[in-house]
Design an enzyme around this catalytic site. Sequence first.
Site: not given
Ligand code: DGL
Length: 267
Positions: A14-15, A77, A154, A185, A187
Site C-alpha cells: 500500500d502507499s 492500495c 492517520e 480507499c 483508510h
Molecule cells: N492507500 C491509498 C488508497 O487506498 C490511500 C492513501 C493515498 O492516497 O496514498 O487509495
Amino acid sequence: MNEAASKKPIGVFDSGIGGLTVVREIRKLLPKEDIVYLGDSARVPYGNKSAETIKKFGFQDANFLVKMGVKLIVVACNTVSSVALDYLKETFKDVPFFGVVEPGVKVAIKETRSRRVGVIGTIATVKSEAHKKLFPEGYEVIGKACPLFVPLAEEGMTSGPIAKSIAEHYLFELREKVDTVILGCTHYPVLKSTIKEVLGDKIVLVDPAEEVAKEVYNYLHVNRLLNGEGGNLDLYLTDIPPHYESLISLFLGERANNIRKVDIENL
Ligand code: DGL
C-alpha cells in the site's frame, strides 16, 4: 502440493499503513500464511499524484515484494489498483496480482437494489473511473473524492465532531442518490462508524478487503498453495515516523512486532 511454493509469503503493499486493513482481513481468513507487507510511508499519499508517478511508485513497491520471493501480490492500495494494476500484471508476468477494485464492485452489484452505487476514494481513484468501468450497463455510479479522510485517519481522528463534519461535507449529496457505497480507499474502514452515522443505516457500505481475502484464499486453495504452518507478519515501511506504532495497531487490529525500514528506490 508444491511444498516450496506454498511456504512462500503473501505480499501485500500500500502507499502507507492503510493497507493493513486488508492484511487484517487476510489474517482472519488465512491465519497460517506468512505475510510480507510493504507500506510506502515515506511517499504517502499517492492519491493526489499523477498516473505516471503512481505507476512508478507501484512498480517499485511490487518490485520489492517480487525480490522478497512472494507467491502472489495483493495491491491493497485502491489508488494503485485503479491506475496501475494492468501495468503491474504486464510487467511482472510470473506473479499473480490481486487488486481491490474488482472485489468491491462485485460485492456492490450483489448488494444494491436501486442500481445506484457511490464510490468514495482518493482523487486519482475517482478520476480513473476504474470502478465505474467494471459495472455492467444499467448501473449509475457516482464517484466522490474524499481527500481529507486520509490525514484524518492517520491522525487517529476517526470519530468526533471534526470527523463527522468532514464526512458530512463529502457525503451529504450521496446520501440522497445511492443505496450502496464502496469504501474505495484503504483508510476508510477505520472511519466506517462515522461514515455510517452520516450516510444512515439504509445505505450499505462495501469494504472490498473481505472479498479480496476470499479471492486470495480461493486462489491458494485451487492451486494447492495453502501454507499450513506459517503466520508471521513482517512489516516493511519506507519511513517509520514516531507516532506510527499506535496507528499501526488501529489499522491492523493487533500489535505488530517485526517492523523494518527499507529503501525501495534503489533495488
Ligand atoms: N492507500 C491509498 C488508497 O487506498 C490511500 C492513501 C493515498 O492516497 O496514498 O487509495
